[in-house]
Design an enzyme around this catalytic site. Structure first.
Site, short mmCIF file in Angstrom:
data_model
loop_
_atom_site.label_atom_id
_atom_site.label_comp_id
_atom_site.label_asym_id
_atom_site.label_seq_id
_atom_site.Cartn_x
_atom_site.Cartn_y
_atom_site.Cartn_z
N LYS A 1 5.75 2.40 5.62
CA LYS A 1 4.74 1.38 5.32
C LYS A 1 4.68 0.30 6.41
O LYS A 1 4.03 -0.73 6.22
CB LYS A 1 5.04 0.75 3.96
N ARG B 1 7.29 -3.39 -11.66
CA ARG B 1 6.10 -2.66 -11.22
C ARG B 1 5.49 -1.92 -12.39
O ARG B 1 6.20 -1.20 -13.11
CB ARG B 1 6.48 -1.68 -10.11
N PRO C 1 0.82 -1.21 0.00
CA PRO C 1 0.00 0.00 0.00
C PRO C 1 0.86 1.26 0.00
O PRO C 1 2.06 1.22 0.23
CB PRO C 1 -0.78 -0.12 1.31
N GLU C 2 0.21 2.37 -0.27
CA GLU C 2 0.88 3.66 -0.15
C GLU C 2 0.92 4.07 1.32
O GLU C 2 0.18 3.56 2.17
CB GLU C 2 0.11 4.70 -0.96
#
Length: 278
Positions: free
Chosen positions: A51, A250, A2-3
């Site tokens: 994170k 990515r 996740p961000e």
């Protein structure tokens, strides 16, 4: 993964539900900690670090978790049905009189002595949503390897902590550089505003259900997930290609007209959805 704003929201949910409360039940469904029982311990707080999530208990104990690709913490009221996934995906359960926090698909779950947390998160750069945020240090970190592609430098949590694949693509668009441009080739005036811009984007989105970077009424993001639709500025089709350091590729989105710099061959994404990313 996740961000950083998503992790910040998860930490706030855990903190609001558990902090100051005594655990009535704990259950850790990983072999190493299967016999750990924290019942009777008070939860002190949950703090995000980039994170990473650090949930601290009295007695100097910290539960360190990381959501990675598919992990999630869900909070339920007493008697509420758990809806985060099948039971075999549950890795942790923390219950108080009023709430239960359930950790699903947590690929990182470990206990630390609270005084030794820096051994796990001390390598991280300035946290975009943390009290240690320092744009000058973040910029110096980014520029320390001038030949490195900008997108890879932004994702390196040792430079600044909290950027994932979505913000990487959006930030590169907003400063007009492709993610493959060497950091050292970024004009000085653009480099100077980059850390502050990143911090403002995450700060603006940490309380939102839907992440927005555009300020436009009908469009949440400029480029991420939008290939091959037209650019919101110039109408050129957005492009998609993989970017990575060799450990993981990515999906990366950019506009070949609005962003200057090198770019690989792209793959068009007709009707496809972006993969889960940082």
């Amino acid at each position: 993964m996740p961000e950083g704003d998503t992790v910040w929201q998860a930490a706030r949910r855990l903190h609001d539900a558990l902090a100051g409360q005594v655990l009535t039940r704990s259950d850790f469904r990983v072999p190493k900690y299967a016999t750990v029982d924290l019942s009777g311990r008070r939860v002190l707080d949950t703090t995000p670090r980039g994170k990473h999530l650090l949930t601290r208990f009295e007695g100097g104990l910290t539960l360190h978790t990381h959501l990675r690709m598919e992990g999630a913490w869900k909070v339920y009221g007493t008697g509420e049905r758990w809806r985060g996934g099948p039971a075999h995906q549950i890795r942790a359960v923390l219950s108080t009189v009023d709430h239960t926090a359930v950790g699903y698909r947590l690929q990182v779950l470990e206990f630390l002595r609270t005084g030794e947390e820096e051994r796990t998160v001390g390598h991280l750069g300035p946290d975009l949503l943390g009290p240690d945020w320092n744009p000058d240090s973040a910029l110096a970190n980014l520029l320390s390897d001038p030949a490195r592609p900008l997108g890879e430098a932004l994702l390196d949590q040792r430079n600044l902590a909290g950027i994932g694949n979505i913000y990487k693509s959006e930030l590169c668009f907003l400063i007009g550089a492709t993610p493959w441009l060497p950091v050292g080739a970024l004009p000085a005036e653009r480099a100077a505003i980059l850390p502050g811009l990143a911090q403002r984007l995450l700060e603006a989105n940490r309380d939102r259900v839907v992440r927005r970077t555009t300020g436009l009424r009908d469009h949440d993001l400029y480029v991420y997930g939008r290939a091959p639709r037209p650019c919101l500025r110039c109408r050129t089709p957005i492009r998609l290609a993989d970017q990575g350091d060799g450990s993981r590729e990515r999906p990366t989105y950019w506009c070949p007209t609005c962003q200057t710099g090198p770019a690989p061959g792209s793959r068009r994404a007709h009707g496809t959805r972006p993969r889960t990313t940082d």
